[in-house]
Design a protein around this motif. Structure first.
Motif, PDB file in Angstrom:
ATOM      1  N   GLN A  41      30.898 -39.536  -1.352  1.00  0.00           N
ATOM      2  CA  GLN A  41      29.346 -39.806  -1.520  1.00  0.00           C
ATOM      3  C   GLN A  41      28.650 -38.717  -0.934  1.00  0.00           C
ATOM      4  O   GLN A  41      27.672 -38.587  -1.410  1.00  0.00           O
ATOM      5  N   ALA A  42      29.054 -38.260  -0.010  1.00  0.00           N
ATOM      6  CA  ALA A  42      28.293 -37.241   0.883  1.00  0.00           C
ATOM      7  C   ALA A  42      27.968 -35.781  -0.232  1.00  0.00           C
ATOM      8  O   ALA A  42      26.746 -35.067   0.108  1.00  0.00           O
ATOM      9  N   LYS A  43      29.104 -35.616  -0.910  1.00  0.00           N
ATOM     10  CA  LYS A  43      28.901 -34.282  -1.616  1.00  0.00           C
ATOM     11  C   LYS A  43      27.956 -34.394  -2.732  1.00  0.00           C
ATOM     12  O   LYS A  43      27.533 -33.487  -3.333  1.00  0.00           O
ATOM     13  N   ALA A  44      27.669 -35.793  -2.970  1.00  0.00           N
ATOM     14  CA  ALA A  44      26.864 -35.632  -4.116  1.00  0.00           C
ATOM     15  C   ALA A  44      25.163 -35.838  -3.663  1.00  0.00           C
ATOM     16  O   ALA A  44      24.321 -35.959  -4.477  1.00  0.00           O
ATOM     17  N   LEU A  45      25.037 -35.847  -2.233  1.00  0.00           N
ATOM     18  CA  LEU A  45      23.535 -35.796  -1.912  1.00  0.00           C
ATOM     19  C   LEU A  45      22.918 -34.209  -2.435  1.00  0.00           C
ATOM     20  O   LEU A  45      23.535 -33.154  -2.247  1.00  0.00           O
ATOM     21  N   PRO A  46      21.978 -34.296  -2.840  1.00  0.00           N
ATOM     22  CA  PRO A  46      21.166 -33.284  -3.305  1.00  0.00           C
ATOM     23  C   PRO A  46      20.397 -32.218  -2.180  1.00  0.00           C
ATOM     24  O   PRO A  46      20.109 -32.837  -1.126  1.00  0.00           O
ATOM     25  N   ASP A  47      19.944 -31.172  -2.646  1.00  0.00           N
ATOM     26  CA  ASP A  47      19.231 -30.160  -1.806  1.00  0.00           C
ATOM     27  C   ASP A  47      19.590 -30.092  -0.278  1.00  0.00           C
ATOM     28  O   ASP A  47      18.655 -29.903   0.698  1.00  0.00           O
ATOM     29  N   LEU A  48      20.852 -29.814  -0.352  1.00  0.00           N
ATOM     30  CA  LEU A  48      21.674 -29.604   1.496  1.00  0.00           C
ATOM     31  C   LEU A  48      21.790 -28.276   1.273  1.00  0.00           C
ATOM     32  O   LEU A  48      22.448 -27.555   0.359  1.00  0.00           O
ATOM     33  N   PRO A  49      21.560 -27.462   2.482  1.00  0.00           N
ATOM     34  CA  PRO A  49      22.076 -25.956   2.683  1.00  0.00           C
ATOM     35  C   PRO A  49      23.289 -25.874   2.603  1.00  0.00           C
ATOM     36  O   PRO A  49      24.312 -26.933   2.584  1.00  0.00           O
ATOM     37  N   HIS A  50      23.951 -24.558   2.307  1.00  0.00           N
ATOM     38  CA  HIS A  50      25.503 -24.417   2.244  1.00  0.00           C
ATOM     39  C   HIS A  50      25.998 -23.746   3.375  1.00  0.00           C
ATOM     40  O   HIS A  50      27.325 -23.569   3.155  1.00  0.00           O
ATOM     41  N   ARG A  51      25.302 -22.934   4.077  1.00  0.00           N
ATOM     42  CA  ARG A  51      25.993 -21.877   5.142  1.00  0.00           C
ATOM     43  C   ARG A  51      25.860 -22.501   6.576  1.00  0.00           C
ATOM     44  O   ARG A  51      24.820 -23.136   6.980  1.00  0.00           O
ATOM     45  N   GLY A  52      26.980 -22.451   7.385  1.00  0.00           N
ATOM     46  CA  GLY A  52      26.888 -22.755   8.629  1.00  0.00           C
ATOM     47  C   GLY A  52      28.057 -23.322   9.375  1.00  0.00           C
ATOM     48  O   GLY A  52      29.203 -22.550   8.887  1.00  0.00           O
ATOM     49  N   VAL A  53      28.188 -23.976  10.370  1.00  0.00           N
ATOM     50  CA  VAL A  53      29.359 -24.208  11.026  1.00  0.00           C
ATOM     51  C   VAL A  53      29.686 -25.692  11.141  1.00  0.00           C
ATOM     52  O   VAL A  53      28.744 -26.455  10.892  1.00  0.00           O
ATOM     53  N   GLN A  74      30.259 -23.093   1.497  1.00  0.00           N
ATOM     54  CA  GLN A  74      29.968 -24.057   0.306  1.00  0.00           C
ATOM     55  C   GLN A  74      29.783 -25.450   0.815  1.00  0.00           C
ATOM     56  O   GLN A  74      29.429 -26.390   0.209  1.00  0.00           O
ATOM     57  N   GLY A  75      29.046 -25.522   2.036  1.00  0.00           N
ATOM     58  CA  GLY A  75      28.447 -26.725   2.351  1.00  0.00           C
ATOM     59  C   GLY A  75      29.726 -27.745   2.476  1.00  0.00           C
ATOM     60  O   GLY A  75      30.426 -27.484   2.986  1.00  0.00           O
ATOM     61  N   LEU A  76      29.135 -29.198   2.115  1.00  0.00           N
ATOM     62  CA  LEU A  76      30.022 -30.306   2.241  1.00  0.00           C
ATOM     63  C   LEU A  76      31.219 -29.979   1.431  1.00  0.00           C
ATOM     64  O   LEU A  76      32.361 -30.630   1.972  1.00  0.00           O
ATOM     65  N   ALA A  77      31.304 -29.087   0.404  1.00  0.00           N
ATOM     66  CA  ALA A  77      32.590 -28.997  -0.557  1.00  0.00           C
ATOM     67  C   ALA A  77      33.629 -28.345   0.536  1.00  0.00           C
ATOM     68  O   ALA A  77      34.692 -28.736   0.149  1.00  0.00           O
ATOM     69  N   ARG A  78      33.336 -27.788   1.455  1.00  0.00           N
ATOM     70  CA  ARG A  78      34.481 -27.066   2.280  1.00  0.00           C
ATOM     71  C   ARG A  78      35.398 -28.087   3.074  1.00  0.00           C
ATOM     72  O   ARG A  78      36.502 -27.961   3.238  1.00  0.00           O
ATOM     73  N   LEU A  79      35.038 -29.522   3.202  1.00  0.00           N
ATOM     74  CA  LEU A  79      35.664 -30.460   3.805  1.00  0.00           C
ATOM     75  C   LEU A  79      36.808 -30.919   2.817  1.00  0.00           C
ATOM     76  O   LEU A  79      37.591 -31.694   3.303  1.00  0.00           O
TER      77      LEU A  79
END
Length: 278
Positions: A41-53, A74-79
């Motif tokens: 569900q979280a991965k489907a959220l729009p307009d979130l940045p992709h770089r960080g820790v 890759q943002g949340l996709a990394r999880l």
């Protein structure tokens, strides 16, 4: 003059313990809290940045048993990869921005700081085996320090304090567990974070250990293929209270809650929760 920070928190579907998006007024860094079971569900959220820790947490009401720090572009996709390969975590906290604010050098240095911090602070185990040492331009060091301080502060505000160290009485105090009729005794060392299960403790060998290789190896070394219950003949020391609890009880255990003293206080209550009162 009062120094204020305004934190805005959005609760997806209005669930207090669900997906949360946190922002601070005047800062571009976005915090996203993702329960493991809510990842799709979280991965489907729009307009979130992709770089960080990010941090993967084995967390129970703010008590951290295990922590892993990493970076993402890759943002949340990394999880997704961590969901497939790392079983211990039940919560992820991500700190994301765009590449204009976190370039490659800053990202590498920020990850290194995050990893070094969880390896040298707190009363939890970590899956990070070593601290990386990337080269960082001296002109960017201040930016990295500022970002890391913001990350730690936000974790503290969310209730996941990564700098929560053990304090409390002498390590000679004895703790015990009586779960499922199993009586075992042990002592905790606040200096090392190790927990010693004492000779005479009853071990529940009929319940298999889940996701704790240290506890599993100790059982195999001491009891081999024995089933049922056994009595520990010598003291044995583990790197954490959770590993000690898993060794005694089987399953997957949170030692900070499972070990209790004669006053009925958990290990967490004695050494961490009330540290401000001591």
């Amino acid at each position: 003059m009062i120094d204020l920070k305004t934190v805005t928190m959005q609760l997806i579907d209005g669930e207090a313990d669900g997906i949360r998006i946190c922002r601070i007024e005047g800062e571009s860094l976005v915090t996203v809290v993702v329960p493991r079971e809510k990842l799709a569900q979280a991965k489907a959220l729009p307009d979130l940045p992709h770089r960080g820790v990010y941090y993967l947490l084995d967390e129970d009401h703010g008590v951290l048993s295990r922590v892993y720090a990493g970076q993402t572009t890759q943002g949340l996709a990394r999880l997704e990869a961590h969901k497939a390969k790392k079983e211990f975590w039940n919560l992820a906290v991500m700190f994301l921005d765009n590449e204009n604010n976190i370039d490659r050098d800053v990202l590498d240095a920020l990850e290194a700081k995050a990893i070094d911090f969880v390896r040298t602070h707190g009363s939890y185990e970590t899956d990070n085996a070593a601290s990386p040492n990337p080269r960082i331009s001296p002109y960017k060091e201040q930016s990295v320090e500022r970002l890391h301080e913001s990350v730690l502060w936000r974790m503290q505000v969310l209730g996941y304090d990564l700098d929560r160290l053990e304090v409390g009485p002498s390590s000679v105090e004895t703790f015990h567990t009586k779960k499922n009729g199993i009586r075992a005794n042990g002592r905790y060392s606040k200096e090392t974070g190790h927990f010693t299960v004492l000779a005479g403790s009853i071990i529940a060998l009929d319940k298999p250990i889940i996701k704790n290789n240290g506890a599993l190896k100790a059982r195999e070394d001491l009891f081999g293929g024995t089933i049922g219950r056994a009595t520990l003949t010598d003291d044995i020391t583990f790197r954490s209270s959770s590993t000690a609890a898993a060794f005694v009880l089987g399953g997957s255990q949170n030692g900070w809650i499972e070990w209790v003293n004669d006053r009925g206080e958990t290990l967490d209550e004695v050494y961490r929760t009330h540290k401000e009162e001591r």
